[in-house]
Write a protein that holds these residues in place. Structure first.
Motif, PDB file in Angstrom:
ATOM      1  N   PHE A  70      15.576  -6.741  -6.307  1.00  0.00           N
ATOM      2  CA  PHE A  70      14.987  -7.794  -7.129  1.00  0.00           C
ATOM      3  C   PHE A  70      16.046  -8.758  -7.663  1.00  0.00           C
ATOM      4  O   PHE A  70      15.844  -9.403  -8.695  1.00  0.00           O
ATOM      5  N   CYS A  71      17.164  -8.877  -6.923  1.00  0.00           N
ATOM      6  CA  CYS A  71      18.173  -9.925  -7.190  1.00  0.00           C
ATOM      7  C   CYS A  71      18.637  -9.923  -8.643  1.00  0.00           C
ATOM      8  O   CYS A  71      18.747 -10.983  -9.277  1.00  0.00           O
ATOM      9  N   ASP A  72      18.905  -8.713  -9.175  1.00  0.00           N
ATOM     10  CA  ASP A  72      19.308  -8.576 -10.586  1.00  0.00           C
ATOM     11  C   ASP A  72      18.311  -9.235 -11.534  1.00  0.00           C
ATOM     12  O   ASP A  72      18.663  -9.718 -12.604  1.00  0.00           O
ATOM     13  N   PHE A  73      17.061  -9.267 -11.096  1.00  0.00           N
ATOM     14  CA  PHE A  73      15.943  -9.780 -11.891  1.00  0.00           C
ATOM     15  C   PHE A  73      16.138 -11.244 -12.291  1.00  0.00           C
ATOM     16  O   PHE A  73      15.774 -11.667 -13.386  1.00  0.00           O
ATOM     17  N   ASP A  74      16.690 -11.995 -11.366  1.00  0.00           N
ATOM     18  CA  ASP A  74      16.760 -13.447 -11.504  1.00  0.00           C
ATOM     19  C   ASP A  74      15.349 -13.981 -11.251  1.00  0.00           C
ATOM     20  O   ASP A  74      14.833 -13.895 -10.137  1.00  0.00           O
ATOM     21  N   ALA A  75      14.720 -14.508 -12.276  1.00  0.00           N
ATOM     22  CA  ALA A  75      13.310 -14.900 -12.181  1.00  0.00           C
ATOM     23  C   ALA A  75      13.068 -15.937 -11.097  1.00  0.00           C
ATOM     24  O   ALA A  75      12.074 -15.863 -10.365  1.00  0.00           O
ATOM     25  N   ASP A  76      13.963 -16.901 -10.966  1.00  0.00           N
ATOM     26  CA  ASP A  76      13.773 -17.943  -9.961  1.00  0.00           C
ATOM     27  C   ASP A  76      13.792 -17.361  -8.546  1.00  0.00           C
ATOM     28  O   ASP A  76      12.971 -17.736  -7.703  1.00  0.00           O
ATOM     29  N   ARG A  77      14.716 -16.449  -8.299  1.00  0.00           N
ATOM     30  CA  ARG A  77      14.829 -15.863  -6.959  1.00  0.00           C
ATOM     31  C   ARG A  77      13.632 -14.975  -6.634  1.00  0.00           C
ATOM     32  O   ARG A  77      13.079 -15.027  -5.543  1.00  0.00           O
ATOM     33  N   VAL A  78      13.218 -14.152  -7.589  1.00  0.00           N
ATOM     34  CA  VAL A  78      12.077 -13.264  -7.345  1.00  0.00           C
ATOM     35  C   VAL A  78      10.783 -14.071  -7.243  1.00  0.00           C
ATOM     36  O   VAL A  78       9.911 -13.763  -6.425  1.00  0.00           O
ATOM     37  N   ALA A  79      10.671 -15.126  -8.028  1.00  0.00           N
ATOM     38  CA  ALA A  79       9.476 -15.973  -7.970  1.00  0.00           C
ATOM     39  C   ALA A  79       9.305 -16.601  -6.594  1.00  0.00           C
ATOM     40  O   ALA A  79       8.181 -16.935  -6.188  1.00  0.00           O
ATOM     41  N   ALA A  80      10.393 -16.743  -5.854  1.00  0.00           N
ATOM     42  CA  ALA A  80      10.341 -17.352  -4.521  1.00  0.00           C
ATOM     43  C   ALA A  80      10.017 -16.341  -3.418  1.00  0.00           C
ATOM     44  O   ALA A  80       9.877 -16.731  -2.253  1.00  0.00           O
ATOM     45  N   PHE A  81       9.872 -15.062  -3.761  1.00  0.00           N
ATOM     46  CA  PHE A  81       9.537 -14.053  -2.748  1.00  0.00           C
ATOM     47  C   PHE A  81       8.201 -14.383  -2.097  1.00  0.00           C
ATOM     48  O   PHE A  81       7.229 -14.737  -2.779  1.00  0.00           O
ATOM     49  N   ASP A  82       8.147 -14.241  -0.780  1.00  0.00           N
ATOM     50  CA  ASP A  82       6.904 -14.469  -0.037  1.00  0.00           C
ATOM     51  C   ASP A  82       6.368 -13.144   0.503  1.00  0.00           C
ATOM     52  O   ASP A  82       6.874 -12.071   0.144  1.00  0.00           O
ATOM     53  N   ASP A  83       5.357 -13.209   1.336  1.00  0.00           N
ATOM     54  CA  ASP A  83       4.740 -11.996   1.881  1.00  0.00           C
ATOM     55  C   ASP A  83       5.741 -11.160   2.669  1.00  0.00           C
ATOM     56  O   ASP A  83       5.700  -9.919   2.626  1.00  0.00           O
ATOM     57  N   ALA A  84       6.650 -11.810   3.381  1.00  0.00           N
ATOM     58  CA  ALA A  84       7.658 -11.079   4.159  1.00  0.00           C
ATOM     59  C   ALA A  84       8.599 -10.305   3.235  1.00  0.00           C
ATOM     60  O   ALA A  84       8.970  -9.159   3.530  1.00  0.00           O
ATOM     61  N   ASP A  85       8.961 -10.915   2.117  1.00  0.00           N
ATOM     62  CA  ASP A  85       9.814 -10.229   1.146  1.00  0.00           C
ATOM     63  C   ASP A  85       9.100  -9.005   0.568  1.00  0.00           C
ATOM     64  O   ASP A  85       9.698  -7.937   0.415  1.00  0.00           O
ATOM     65  N   GLN A  86       7.814  -9.175   0.259  1.00  0.00           N
ATOM     66  CA  GLN A  86       7.063  -8.052  -0.298  1.00  0.00           C
ATOM     67  C   GLN A  86       6.901  -6.944   0.730  1.00  0.00           C
ATOM     68  O   GLN A  86       6.970  -5.754   0.389  1.00  0.00           O
ATOM     69  N   ALA A  87       6.742  -7.295   1.990  1.00  0.00           N
ATOM     70  CA  ALA A  87       6.662  -6.286   3.058  1.00  0.00           C
ATOM     71  C   ALA A  87       7.991  -5.554   3.191  1.00  0.00           C
ATOM     72  O   ALA A  87       8.025  -4.331   3.398  1.00  0.00           O
ATOM     73  N   ARG A  88       9.086  -6.284   3.059  1.00  0.00           N
ATOM     74  CA  ARG A  88      10.414  -5.674   3.105  1.00  0.00           C
ATOM     75  C   ARG A  88      10.577  -4.658   1.978  1.00  0.00           C
ATOM     76  O   ARG A  88      11.094  -3.554   2.185  1.00  0.00           O
ATOM     77  N   LEU A  89      10.127  -5.006   0.786  1.00  0.00           N
ATOM     78  CA  LEU A  89      10.217  -4.083  -0.341  1.00  0.00           C
ATOM     79  C   LEU A  89       9.344  -2.852  -0.130  1.00  0.00           C
ATOM     80  O   LEU A  89       9.734  -1.731  -0.489  1.00  0.00           O
ATOM     81  N   MET A  90       8.184  -3.041   0.461  1.00  0.00           N
ATOM     82  CA  MET A  90       7.301  -1.900   0.744  1.00  0.00           C
ATOM     83  C   MET A  90       7.936  -0.920   1.728  1.00  0.00           C
ATOM     84  O   MET A  90       7.593   0.258   1.756  1.00  0.00           O
ATOM     85  N   ALA A  91       8.873  -1.385   2.527  1.00  0.00           N
ATOM     86  CA  ALA A  91       9.532  -0.525   3.514  1.00  0.00           C
ATOM     87  C   ALA A  91      10.810   0.105   2.969  1.00  0.00           C
ATOM     88  O   ALA A  91      11.438   0.917   3.664  1.00  0.00           O
ATOM     89  N   ASP A  92      11.188  -0.228   1.745  1.00  0.00           N
ATOM     90  CA  ASP A  92      12.450   0.252   1.179  1.00  0.00           C
ATOM     91  C   ASP A  92      12.218   1.535   0.374  1.00  0.00           C
ATOM     92  O   ASP A  92      11.700   1.495  -0.744  1.00  0.00           O
ATOM     93  N   ALA A  93      12.622   2.659   0.939  1.00  0.00           N
ATOM     94  CA  ALA A  93      12.382   3.965   0.312  1.00  0.00           C
ATOM     95  C   ALA A  93      13.216   4.185  -0.951  1.00  0.00           C
ATOM     96  O   ALA A  93      12.975   5.149  -1.685  1.00  0.00           O
ATOM     97  N   ARG A  94      14.150   3.303  -1.213  1.00  0.00           N
ATOM     98  CA  ARG A  94      15.001   3.485  -2.397  1.00  0.00           C
ATOM     99  C   ARG A  94      14.296   3.109  -3.696  1.00  0.00           C
ATOM    100  O   ARG A  94      14.778   3.453  -4.776  1.00  0.00           O
TER     101      ARG A  94
END
Length: 197
Positions: A70-94
């Motif tokens: 989550f990019c050290d919780f930088d709001a601007d960077r996380v706000a720009a996450f798209d569906d591909a980013d969310q899919a990437r997070l869903m695949a991250d077991a960490r």
């Protein structure tokens, strides 16, 4: 139950445990201390949402990965996450892989950016500080919600935030010392002004 005396002879809130470990470190070094800045508030709000239904130690152990993805919780960077980013997070077991919570984290970053026009997330949350603040000698008397956490929850939802129920917001208020959450007799009681990381 009142404060628990640790193996080091120090009285702590009983959930921190008697022996060294991640929970005791969190209790001693961070919980119930003021934090400052948008990213610190967004991080705590996000982690409290992810903790819902899980143990806090699970979240603490995964915290470095949460900060990374989550990019050290930088709001601007996380706000720009798209569906591909969310899919990437869903695949991250960490991290905790929960589709609704991941989507809420992105939603909340976007709402945080929008909230800047009203003074920002930090000022917004602090505006719901209880007066007088609660004080507990025993865990049996402790609350899990309050009139203030209910009002904060309602106001955040109106501002476009998700996963910000009254219990989660009460936990947030404790964690970031909107009021001092430590039991009377705990060695951390009265030290909320010491800023944490």
């Amino acid at each position: 139950m009142g404060p628990l005396i640790g193996d080091d002879g120090t009285p702590r809130c009983p959930w921190a445990g008697a022996a060294p470990g991640v929970m005791r470190d969190y209790h001693d070094d961070e919980w119930g201390r003021r934090v400052h800045g948008e990213s610190a508030y967004l991080e705590r709000l996000t982690l409290e949402a992810f903790q819902s239904g899980l143990s806090w130690s699970t979240i603490l152990n995964k915290r470095p990965a949460f900060r990374e993805v989550f990019c050290d919780f930088d709001a601007d960077r996380v706000a720009a996450f798209d569906d591909a980013d969310q899919a990437r997070l869903m695949a991250d077991a960490r991290i905790v892989r929960n589709r609704l919570k991941i989507a809420a984290a992105v939603t909340n970053a976007r709402a945080t950016v929008a909230l800047r026009e009203q003074g920002g997330l930090e000022a917004f949350v602090l505006g719901f500080a209880p007066d007088p603040p609660p004080s507990y000698a025993d865990t049996s008397a402790m609350a899990t919600t309050s009139a203030e956490s209910k009002a904060l929850s309602k106001a955040l939802k109106k501002a476009g935030f998700a996963f910000v129920g009254p219990t989660t917001m009460y936990a947030l208020m404790e964690a970031i010392a909107v009021f001092d959450p430590h039991l009377e007799g705990c060695h951390r009681r009265g030290r909320t002004d010491e800023a944490s990381a």
